[in-house]
Design a protein around this motif. Structure first.
Motif, PDB file in Angstrom:
ATOM      1  N   GLN A  28       0.800  -1.230   0.000  1.00 50.64           N
ATOM      2  CA  GLN A  28       0.000   0.000   0.000  1.00 50.64           C
ATOM      3  C   GLN A  28       0.829   1.273   0.000  1.00 50.64           C
ATOM      4  O   GLN A  28       0.516   2.223  -0.706  1.00 50.64           O
ATOM      5  CB  GLN A  28      -0.935   0.000   1.213  1.00 50.64           C
ATOM      6  CG  GLN A  28      -1.981  -1.100   1.172  1.00 50.64           C
ATOM      7  CD  GLN A  28      -3.178  -0.761   2.038  1.00 50.64           C
ATOM      8  OE1 GLN A  28      -3.854   0.243   1.831  1.00 50.64           O
ATOM      9  NE2 GLN A  28      -3.433  -1.597   3.025  1.00 50.64           N
ATOM     10  N   TYR A  30      -4.015   0.463   7.342  1.00 51.13           N
ATOM     11  CA  TYR A  30      -3.587   1.703   7.991  1.00 51.13           C
ATOM     12  C   TYR A  30      -4.803   2.525   8.426  1.00 51.13           C
ATOM     13  O   TYR A  30      -5.708   2.795   7.615  1.00 51.13           O
ATOM     14  CB  TYR A  30      -2.714   2.533   7.046  1.00 51.13           C
ATOM     15  CG  TYR A  30      -1.421   1.829   6.694  1.00 51.13           C
ATOM     16  CD1 TYR A  30      -0.320   1.881   7.539  1.00 51.13           C
ATOM     17  CD2 TYR A  30      -1.322   1.081   5.519  1.00 51.13           C
ATOM     18  CE1 TYR A  30       0.855   1.218   7.222  1.00 51.13           C
ATOM     19  CE2 TYR A  30      -0.148   0.423   5.197  1.00 51.13           C
ATOM     20  CZ  TYR A  30       0.932   0.488   6.053  1.00 51.13           C
ATOM     21  OH  TYR A  30       2.099  -0.178   5.749  1.00 51.13           O
ATOM     22  N   VAL A  70      -7.549   5.687   6.702  1.00 49.53           N
ATOM     23  CA  VAL A  70      -7.743   5.552   5.258  1.00 49.53           C
ATOM     24  C   VAL A  70      -9.108   4.926   5.013  1.00 49.53           C
ATOM     25  O   VAL A  70      -9.422   3.871   5.559  1.00 49.53           O
ATOM     26  CB  VAL A  70      -6.649   4.671   4.622  1.00 49.53           C
ATOM     27  CG1 VAL A  70      -6.882   4.520   3.121  1.00 49.53           C
ATOM     28  CG2 VAL A  70      -5.271   5.265   4.883  1.00 49.53           C
ATOM     29  N   ALA A 104      -3.919   4.467   0.497  1.00 50.79           N
ATOM     30  CA  ALA A 104      -3.027   4.771   1.619  1.00 50.79           C
ATOM     31  C   ALA A 104      -1.824   5.585   1.173  1.00 50.79           C
ATOM     32  O   ALA A 104      -1.329   6.442   1.914  1.00 50.79           O
ATOM     33  CB  ALA A 104      -2.585   3.470   2.288  1.00 50.79           C
ATOM     34  N   PRO A 123      -0.219   7.119  10.107  1.00 51.90           N
ATOM     35  CA  PRO A 123      -1.265   6.297  10.738  1.00 51.90           C
ATOM     36  C   PRO A 123      -0.997   6.127  12.222  1.00 51.90           C
ATOM     37  O   PRO A 123       0.081   5.689  12.622  1.00 51.90           O
ATOM     38  CB  PRO A 123      -1.145   4.960   9.992  1.00 51.90           C
ATOM     39  CG  PRO A 123       0.267   4.927   9.499  1.00 51.90           C
ATOM     40  CD  PRO A 123       0.638   6.341   9.196  1.00 51.90           C
TER      41      PRO A 123
END
Length: 367
Positions: free
Chosen positions: A110, A245, A248, A254, A270
């Motif tokens: 991601q 995370y 999101v 992300a 995050p």
């Protein structure tokens, strides 16, 4: 005035982070250069190089811990990962694990720092110095870091299978023949999940007759299959890791929220990193049949996509205490390793201040 703290952060955080990184990486690479020139190949040299590899993940984790102090929630499938595999020290909130010593770890991809969290996960199982990562060949030429990654024996892929297969067979043959543990990290998707790469994945899926995924890219099978075939004699387990995370949404990416610029310049990161782990026994993976392996990996990724859909809906991978176990700890390394990471920049910083004060005193005395 309200803009000053933000402006100071934009200047101070990257400057301090870069200073710590450069000073420590020069010491790590300098040590590697000396060892490679004064020691013959053997266990002693390997132990030192492994130590420098562990020092590198300690460096990266320490910088991220200071800049983006996230909590980590590890959720594991109890049927394949025994309860008690992951533990948290109630005093220090540090995570430790009992990962099997010879493993492959695959994951969705991601953000650019995914591999740091996967390497840290290996670190919690005392495998930080025995991690091997598959990377794009262009990274081999990155100044300073390229030299270090070559000494770490990372595997650089050109994405031309005729050449890559030869590289993989040779490098993985070395790992398989070694009595030492290893943790091989790779991303079957090949790149980050973004709007652009998702579109390309959908085109690829239409070409090969596969339905697109909502929260991941379609995985490529060839490299992973070769890894399992080459390591099968020594391989204990394949860990399937899914990263999530906080902050999101299901319709967001992300990488757009937590790019390197966002983390280091804007202070956006995050607060909670979710890591879901399940394990596959090597004998349960149909690696000998290319078509069956492709179907198996496609099924694994569709299950991962469903897992991510649940994550975005519920905010957690942990949904059932009877079939899962979960721990929450700090994304951190041991105190003594953190101290070593910060020691050199602290000393040079104090020496720099002493030098400035000396010059200032001389200047004032002169005038």
């Amino acid at each position: 005035m309200p803009k000053m703290p933000r402006l100071l952060r934009k200047v101070a955080v990257p400057l301090v982070s870069l200073t710590v990184f450069l000073e420590d990486i020069l010491i790590i690479l300098g040590g590697q250069w000396v060892w490679l020139h004064v020691l013959s190949p053997g266990q002693r040299l390997q132990k030192l190089l492994d130590g420098s590899k562990r020092a590198f993940i300690a460096l990266l984790a320490t910088i991220l811990e200071l800049v983006a102090p996230s909590q980590v929630r590890i959720t594991a499938d109890s049927a394949s990962v025994p309860p008690g595999t992951f533990k948290v020290d109630p005093r220090t909130h540090s995570v430790s694990s009992l990962l099997l010593p010879r493993s492959i770890a695959i994951s969705n991809h991601q953000i650019y720092t995914d591999w740091v969290f996967l390497w840290w996960l290996a670190y919690t199982g005392d495998l930080g110095g025995r991690v091997y990562i598959m990377l794009k060949k262009s990274l081999e030429k990155v100044p300073l870091l390229g030299f270090g990654m070559q000494n770490y024996r990372f595997i650089f892929m050109s994405r031309k299978w005729q050449h890559d297969q030869e590289t993989l067979v040779h490098r993985l043959g070395e790992l398989d023949a070694s009595p030492l543990p290893y943790n091989l990290i790779l991303f079957p998707e090949g790149t980050n999940f973004t709007a652009n790469t998702r579109g390309k994945s959908q085109v690829f899926g239409a070409k090969v007759g596969k339905a697109p995924l909502d929260h991941a890219l379609l995985p490529h099978t060839t490299g992973l299959r070769q890894c399992i075939l080459s390591l099968r004699p020594s391989l204990d387990v394949l860990y399937d890791v899914t990263m999530g995370y906080s902050g999101v949404a299901a319709n967001e990416y992300a990488e757009s929220a937590y790019g390197l610029k966002d983390i280091f310049l804007e202070g956006k990161y995050p607060r909670l990193v979710d890591i879901h782990v399940r394990a596959f026994k090597v004998q349960d993976i149909p690696v000998d049949d290319e078509q069956q392996f492709d179907l198996w990996l496609d099924r694994v990724w569709r299950e991962k996509d469903a897992l991510l859909a649940g994550y975005y809906r519920e905010g957690s991978f942990f949904t059932d205490a009877t079939s899962q176990h979960s721990v929450v700890g700090a994304f951190s390394v041991s105190r003594w390793e953190r101290g070593l990471v910060l020691l050199v920049p602290a000393i040079t910083g104090l020496l720099g201040l002493w030098f400035l004060f000396t010059i200032l005193r001389w200047f004032l005395a002169f005038f």
